[in-house]
Motif scaffolding. Structure first.
Motif, PDB file in Angstrom:
ATOM      1  N   GLY A  82      19.201   6.451   6.303  1.00  0.00           N
ATOM      2  CA  GLY A  82      18.481   6.284   7.564  1.00  0.00           C
ATOM      3  C   GLY A  82      19.357   6.646   8.744  1.00  0.00           C
ATOM      4  N   ASN A  83      18.879   6.305   9.939  1.00  0.00           N
ATOM      5  CA  ASN A  83      19.580   6.700  11.171  1.00  0.00           C
ATOM      6  C   ASN A  83      20.658   5.692  11.553  1.00  0.00           C
ATOM      7  OD1 ASN A  83      17.136   4.995  11.819  1.00  0.00           O
ATOM      8  ND2 ASN A  83      18.179   4.947  13.799  1.00  0.00           N
ATOM      9  N   GLY A  84      21.630   6.153  12.305  1.00  0.00           N
ATOM     10  CA  GLY A  84      22.585   5.253  12.927  1.00  0.00           C
ATOM     11  C   GLY A  84      23.861   5.050  12.131  1.00  0.00           C
ATOM     12  N   ASP A  85      24.778   4.290  12.733  1.00  0.00           N
ATOM     13  CA  ASP A  85      26.060   3.960  12.109  1.00  0.00           C
ATOM     14  C   ASP A  85      25.898   2.737  11.209  1.00  0.00           C
ATOM     15  OD1 ASP A  85      27.838   5.900  13.156  1.00  0.00           O
ATOM     16  OD2 ASP A  85      27.894   4.852  15.075  1.00  0.00           O
ATOM     17  N   TYR A  86      25.708   2.960   9.930  1.00  0.00           N
ATOM     18  CA  TYR A  86      25.662   1.819   9.011  1.00  0.00           C
ATOM     19  C   TYR A  86      26.048   2.276   7.612  1.00  0.00           C
ATOM     20  CZ  TYR A  86      21.277   3.270   6.712  1.00  0.00           C
ATOM     21  OH  TYR A  86      20.332   3.949   5.988  1.00  0.00           O
ATOM     22  N   GLU A 141       0.810  -1.215   0.000  1.00  0.00           N
ATOM     23  CA  GLU A 141       0.000   0.000   0.000  1.00  0.00           C
ATOM     24  C   GLU A 141       0.842   1.263   0.000  1.00  0.00           C
ATOM     25  OE1 GLU A 141      -0.059  -1.472   4.376  1.00  0.00           O
ATOM     26  OE2 GLU A 141       0.181  -2.279   2.358  1.00  0.00           O
ATOM     27  N   SER A 142       2.144   1.118   0.261  1.00  0.00           N
ATOM     28  CA  SER A 142       3.042   2.273   0.250  1.00  0.00           C
ATOM     29  C   SER A 142       4.477   1.773   0.220  1.00  0.00           C
ATOM     30  CB  SER A 142       2.842   3.143   1.500  1.00  0.00           C
ATOM     31  OG  SER A 142       3.314   2.453   2.657  1.00  0.00           O
ATOM     32  N   GLU A 143       5.395   2.690  -0.029  1.00  0.00           N
ATOM     33  CA  GLU A 143       6.817   2.331  -0.001  1.00  0.00           C
ATOM     34  C   GLU A 143       7.266   1.923   1.399  1.00  0.00           C
ATOM     35  OE1 GLU A 143       6.324   5.108  -3.534  1.00  0.00           O
ATOM     36  OE2 GLU A 143       5.586   5.039  -1.464  1.00  0.00           O
ATOM     37  N   VAL A 144       6.710   2.581   2.414  1.00  0.00           N
ATOM     38  CA  VAL A 144       7.050   2.235   3.795  1.00  0.00           C
ATOM     39  C   VAL A 144       6.626   0.799   4.099  1.00  0.00           C
ATOM     40  CG1 VAL A 144       6.622   2.783   6.223  1.00  0.00           C
ATOM     41  CG2 VAL A 144       6.929   4.633   4.562  1.00  0.00           C
ATOM     42  N   ALA A 145       5.424   0.437   3.665  1.00  0.00           N
ATOM     43  CA  ALA A 145       4.955  -0.933   3.862  1.00  0.00           C
ATOM     44  C   ALA A 145       5.845  -1.916   3.107  1.00  0.00           C
ATOM     45  CB  ALA A 145       3.508  -1.069   3.409  1.00  0.00           C
ATOM     46  N   VAL A 157      12.358   5.656  -2.613  1.00  0.00           N
ATOM     47  CA  VAL A 157      13.469   5.089  -1.845  1.00  0.00           C
ATOM     48  C   VAL A 157      13.713   5.918  -0.584  1.00  0.00           C
ATOM     49  CG1 VAL A 157      15.924   4.467  -1.891  1.00  0.00           C
ATOM     50  CG2 VAL A 157      14.503   4.078  -3.904  1.00  0.00           C
ATOM     51  N   ALA A 158      13.477   7.230  -0.671  1.00  0.00           N
ATOM     52  CA  ALA A 158      13.601   8.074   0.517  1.00  0.00           C
ATOM     53  C   ALA A 158      12.655   7.582   1.620  1.00  0.00           C
ATOM     54  CB  ALA A 158      13.304   9.530   0.169  1.00  0.00           C
ATOM     55  N   LEU A 159      11.454   7.186   1.231  1.00  0.00           N
ATOM     56  CA  LEU A 159      10.500   6.684   2.212  1.00  0.00           C
ATOM     57  C   LEU A 159      10.938   5.346   2.811  1.00  0.00           C
ATOM     58  CD1 LEU A 159       7.192   7.574   0.344  1.00  0.00           C
ATOM     59  CD2 LEU A 159       7.970   8.563   2.499  1.00  0.00           C
ATOM     60  N   LYS A 160      11.777   4.627   2.112  1.00  0.00           N
ATOM     61  CA  LYS A 160      12.226   3.314   2.574  1.00  0.00           C
ATOM     62  C   LYS A 160      13.416   3.391   3.532  1.00  0.00           C
ATOM     63  CE  LYS A 160      11.029   1.132  -1.877  1.00  0.00           C
ATOM     64  NZ  LYS A 160       9.962   0.187  -1.537  1.00  0.00           N
ATOM     65  N   GLN A 161      13.967   4.574   3.767  1.00  0.00           N
ATOM     66  CA  GLN A 161      15.247   4.650   4.470  1.00  0.00           C
ATOM     67  C   GLN A 161      15.194   4.106   5.894  1.00  0.00           C
ATOM     68  OE1 GLN A 161      18.190   5.321   3.086  1.00  0.00           O
ATOM     69  NE2 GLN A 161      17.065   5.476   1.167  1.00  0.00           N
ATOM     70  N   GLU A 162      14.108   4.340   6.606  1.00  0.00           N
ATOM     71  CA  GLU A 162      14.012   3.799   7.963  1.00  0.00           C
ATOM     72  C   GLU A 162      14.094   2.278   7.927  1.00  0.00           C
ATOM     73  OE1 GLU A 162      11.124   4.188  11.857  1.00  0.00           O
ATOM     74  OE2 GLU A 162      10.197   3.890   9.902  1.00  0.00           O
ATOM     75  N   GLY A 163      13.375   1.667   6.987  1.00  0.00           N
ATOM     76  CA  GLY A 163      13.406   0.218   6.872  1.00  0.00           C
ATOM     77  C   GLY A 163      14.771  -0.304   6.470  1.00  0.00           C
ATOM     78  N   ILE A 164      15.482   0.427   5.591  1.00  0.00           N
ATOM     79  CA  ILE A 164      16.826   0.011   5.190  1.00  0.00           C
ATOM     80  C   ILE A 164      17.758   0.039   6.392  1.00  0.00           C
ATOM     81  CG2 ILE A 164      18.811   0.596   3.743  1.00  0.00           C
ATOM     82  CD1 ILE A 164      16.787   1.637   1.653  1.00  0.00           C
ATOM     83  N   SER A 165      17.620   1.052   7.250  1.00  0.00           N
ATOM     84  CA  SER A 165      18.416   1.109   8.475  1.00  0.00           C
ATOM     85  C   SER A 165      18.113  -0.080   9.381  1.00  0.00           C
ATOM     86  CB  SER A 165      18.139   2.423   9.213  1.00  0.00           C
ATOM     87  OG  SER A 165      18.809   2.470  10.451  1.00  0.00           O
ATOM     88  N   TYR A 166      16.837  -0.442   9.506  1.00  0.00           N
ATOM     89  CA  TYR A 166      16.462  -1.612  10.294  1.00  0.00           C
ATOM     90  C   TYR A 166      17.110  -2.875   9.727  1.00  0.00           C
ATOM     91  CZ  TYR A 166      12.852   0.219  13.465  1.00  0.00           C
ATOM     92  OH  TYR A 166      12.194   0.866  14.467  1.00  0.00           O
TER      93      TYR A 166
END
Length: 353
Positions: free
Chosen positions: A129-133, A54-58, A82-91
């Motif tokens: 996304g966030n964090g050291d990666y 339903e969305s890139e985040v999903a 892809v910008a919307l996916k960044q949190e998930g990529i960090s996870y």
């Protein structure tokens, strides 16, 4: 195997399926929509599954879950998606899961436009996304290279347990070129004994997680990731040196822009101006070693990009102050022309000491 004429987006999908991808989760957005359309048609034929989220985040969180089972999984989008996916990529990076993300980038910022662009360099190479990666980023210049690097991306993702980005642009996605589906280089891949496949009472449950409430445990995890990234830098850096043996001016460019640069180099050499090219194939790890191989004939560097100058920071770091660094770029979906690159090179050399 004979070559077949394919559109870039469809060739990327075919490469993923040949690499063993069975699950695709994504959302349509121009100029990559043919890729999910292809996967929706072809994955069921090989026992796979396509899900339009339903969305890139999903979509990226579905990738997170499916990757946790050890399956080869793919998502694709374009820039803002892809910008919307960044949190998930960090996870996914934090949980050390293998996944491949294809970005057929467009102009920005914001919704921007649907024409090709390289303005996602910062987002791709700095960890959006966030964090050291960090994560490997491949930048193909042709549809054939896009096919080869996509198949390689799945092996690299599995070997290092990491997300991998294949960064193209609207030209790569939309152009048609003949491609051959070759086997990627063999790797001795580790067993996926970390995967959440059900215990059947034979082992303790595996847990996929990136949450560490104890700061010491999180620091230990981050240093573990850092050691992995150093191993990737040591073993997975790719680049091309083109007509560099006697170059007076060294251009640095990647992806489809590098093809335009090569045309400019041929024209300059026809006029007696010795130009060469360093082409990063991996944008991370960045090929800093290539800059130590620049010949003594070189007088200047010219970074040519479809952006306002995002790669130039890495060029300056790799150059270590040895040569003056110049820039030429177009942005917002505008594409550099050989004539403009030639004019910039002549301007630089005319002012070189």
């Amino acid at each position: 195997m004979a070559k077949v004429l394919m559109k870039g987006n469809e060739a990327l999908g075919a490469a993923a399926i040949q690499a063993g991808c069975k699950y695709f989760f994504g959302y349509p957005i121009t100029p990559q929509s043919e890729l999910p359309e292809f996967m929706s048609r072809e994955l069921p034929k090989v026992g796979g599954m396509f899900v339009q989220a339903e969305s890139e985040v999903a979509a990226i969180n579905m990738i997170y879950g499916a990757a946790g089972t050890g399956a080869r999984v793919l998502t694709s989008s374009s820039s803002v998606g892809v910008a919307l996916k960044q949190e998930g990529i960090s996870y996914i990076a934090g949980a050390e899961l293998p996944a491949v993300i294809i970005n057929i980038s467009r102009g920005g910022p914001g919704l921007g436009g649907i024409q090709p662009s390289q303005a996602d360099y910062f987002m791709s190479t700095r960890g959006g996304g966030n964090g050291d990666y960090r994560h490997p980023v491949y930048a193909p210049a042709t549809v054939q290279e896009a096919v080869d690097l996509t198949m390689e991306a799945f092996n690299v993702a599995d070997y290092y347990r990491t997300p991998v980005i294949v960064l193209g642009d609207g030209m790569i996605g939309q152009m048609m070129e003949p491609v051959e589906f070759k086997e990627p280089k063999k790797r001795d891949l580790p067993a996926k004994d970390w995967a959440t496949t059900g215990t059947e009472g034979n082992r303790k449950p595996n847990i996929v997680n990136s949450l560490f409430l104890d700061p010491q445990a999180l620091e230990d995890h981050n240093w573990k990731l850092d050691r992995k990234y150093k191993e990737i830098e040591e073993n997975e850096t790719l680049y091309e040196m083109y007509k560099m043996e006697d170059a007076e001016i060294v251009m640095v460019s990647y992806g489809t822009t590098s093809r335009i640069v090569k045309n400019a180099i041929e024209a300059l050499r026809a006029e007696g101006i010795k130009a060469g090219l360093i082409r990063p194939i991996t944008l991370w790890p960045y090929p800093t070693k290539a800059f130590s191989e620049i010949p003594a004939t070189a007088k200047a560097l010219l970074s040519v990009e479809m952006s306002t100058g995002q790669m130039i920071d890495d060029v300056k770091i790799a150059n270590e102050g040895r040569l003056p660094v110049h820039f030429y770029g177009r942005t917002g979906g505008m594409v550099p022309t050989p004539d403009a690159i030639i004019a910039k090179a002549k301007e630089i050399l005319g002012g070189a000491k």
